[in-house]
Design a protein around this motif. Sequence first.
Motif, mmCIF file in Angstrom:
data_model
loop_
_atom_site.group_PDB
_atom_site.id
_atom_site.type_symbol
_atom_site.label_atom_id
_atom_site.label_comp_id
_atom_site.label_asym_id
_atom_site.label_seq_id
_atom_site.Cartn_x
_atom_site.Cartn_y
_atom_site.Cartn_z
ATOM 1 N N ARG A 346 55.333 70.194 15.330
ATOM 2 C CA ARG A 346 54.029 69.538 15.496
ATOM 3 C C ARG A 346 52.983 70.138 14.563
ATOM 4 O O ARG A 346 52.069 69.436 14.106
ATOM 5 N N GLN A 347 53.123 71.419 14.269
ATOM 6 C CA GLN A 347 52.173 72.080 13.371
ATOM 7 C C GLN A 347 52.224 71.473 11.975
ATOM 8 O O GLN A 347 51.187 71.363 11.295
ATOM 9 N N ILE A 348 53.411 71.066 11.534
ATOM 10 C CA ILE A 348 53.541 70.420 10.225
ATOM 11 C C ILE A 348 52.719 69.140 10.187
ATOM 12 O O ILE A 348 52.013 68.856 9.207
ATOM 13 N N TYR A 353 47.757 66.244 8.684
ATOM 14 C CA TYR A 353 46.609 65.487 9.195
ATOM 15 C C TYR A 353 45.299 66.076 8.669
ATOM 16 O O TYR A 353 44.346 65.340 8.381
ATOM 17 N N ASN A 354 45.256 67.393 8.548
ATOM 18 C CA ASN A 354 44.061 68.067 8.033
ATOM 19 C C ASN A 354 44.031 68.156 6.512
ATOM 20 O O ASN A 354 43.153 68.810 5.947
ATOM 21 N N PHE A 355 44.984 67.524 5.861
ATOM 22 C CA PHE A 355 45.012 67.463 4.405
ATOM 23 C C PHE A 355 43.730 66.791 3.903
ATOM 24 O O PHE A 355 43.265 65.800 4.479
ATOM 25 N N LEU A 379 51.904 59.735 6.302
ATOM 26 C CA LEU A 379 51.752 59.160 7.644
ATOM 27 C C LEU A 379 53.079 59.172 8.396
ATOM 28 O O LEU A 379 53.118 59.434 9.605
ATOM 29 N N LEU A 380 54.186 58.889 7.689
ATOM 30 C CA LEU A 380 55.501 58.902 8.341
ATOM 31 C C LEU A 380 55.886 60.312 8.793
ATOM 32 O O LEU A 380 56.444 60.494 9.877
ATOM 33 N N VAL A 381 55.579 61.309 7.962
ATOM 34 C CA VAL A 381 55.891 62.695 8.341
ATOM 35 C C VAL A 381 55.055 63.109 9.542
ATOM 36 O O VAL A 381 55.547 63.778 10.464
ATOM 37 N N ILE A 382 53.765 62.722 9.545
ATOM 38 C CA ILE A 382 52.906 63.044 10.694
ATOM 39 C C ILE A 382 53.458 62.417 11.960
ATOM 40 O O ILE A 382 53.527 63.051 13.022
#
Length: 423
Positions: A346-348, A353-355, A379-382
């Motif tokens: 989840r941290q990833i 997201y904070n990029f 977005l897919l990785v998030i």
Amino acid sequence: MVSINILRRGLVRKQWDKFFTFSESVDYFNLFNAFGTLFALHYNSQNTRWTIKKLLWTFYRALYLLSYLSYCYKACWTFHKWEYSTASANVLGAVGLCSGALLRLILIEVHYPTIRQLQQFLNDRTYLNHDSWASRQRSKLYRHNNRFLMVLVSAIIVESLCFLARLLLTRPEFMLQYNGQVVGGYLVQIIYGMITACWGVIYVLSFIVFYMILAGFRLEMQVLARSFEQLEHTLLIDHGELILLGLPMDDRDEQRYWRDLQTTLKVRIKRHVELLENLRIFRSIVAPFAFLQYYSTFGLIADSFFVVSFEGFSAYSMAYILFASFLILEALLLCRGVEDLNDLNRQIGSILYNFDWPRLLRFSSRYKKEYESVRRTILLVILQSQQSLRFSYGGHGEISMNSFAELMQKSYSMLTFMLQFRN
């Protein structure tokens, strides 16, 4: 004589360095594999052919099976002549421990090619192998795992030797029996007792391999999360002046920027996919193991509480208390490890997201396709990282700290029931 002593010290130091000095080519699991061969968990050899050593080792393992069958026979005799006593609880507890260890051993033997595949994946440390922080963390993991293995195995061996001296050679229910009568001389009872004591080592050792693999995945996920954190910093180093000042880029600079962004992002996402794929494989073998671990832990803790409730706190019952502590430690480490993996995954997503999207992903009509591709990928990785890794107890609920709390609650209820039953 002096030269012989120097040679011996050199050989001892060489073996010590082999297990506790980290290098890029070292195997994380070399010490575990040595213990696995020593305690009949698995014969570790690159040669698939039968050799004299392997035949002797197979005969050695057969002694464990014979001791297990003898306890099954004693359990049948106990049921035939049943009475509520500590001796009955001892026999049933020994059968339960040996059955749990045997099932774990079979599980590891059946899935050993998969386990070895996962070990080889974790031993491949080419991802960020030039990063000093990643190298230090991998070295620290190697030493930590080997120290943990040495401490835990040494502790369970000492506990087993105490169990052997105080109980296995003094209590008839732990001796070799036929029709309820002890058979064999003192030497036979010592060998029989040592094999019985080693079942406890096998039980703990079979858990350590899963713990070490879990710790390896946790570290690699941590390294990956840090590399995602450094993504923004890497781009600012290479293209910082134009990005920070918000200056327009010429076609060559913008093309190089999007190429660098896609390349660095692709490397990290590829690593994330590899980790998730291998975690999926690992999850498939953890599920039956965790199922055995959860319910056998509950059963063995119940048996330990039964003995403690009738015997009270004494040198005899302390052996059961110590082993119950090992079982609780197993459950805690497994649940904590899976929880940490989910948190790192989840941290990833949180990092991406904070990029700094407005500054680092400025839209350009000339590179609209690249912009949409990068944005869609992030977005897919998030989305993927926010999903649970779904480690379960064989389909009976997910492994988490909540499941550990449930185990402790049930164990406490069992203890209070045993105390009321005794009164």
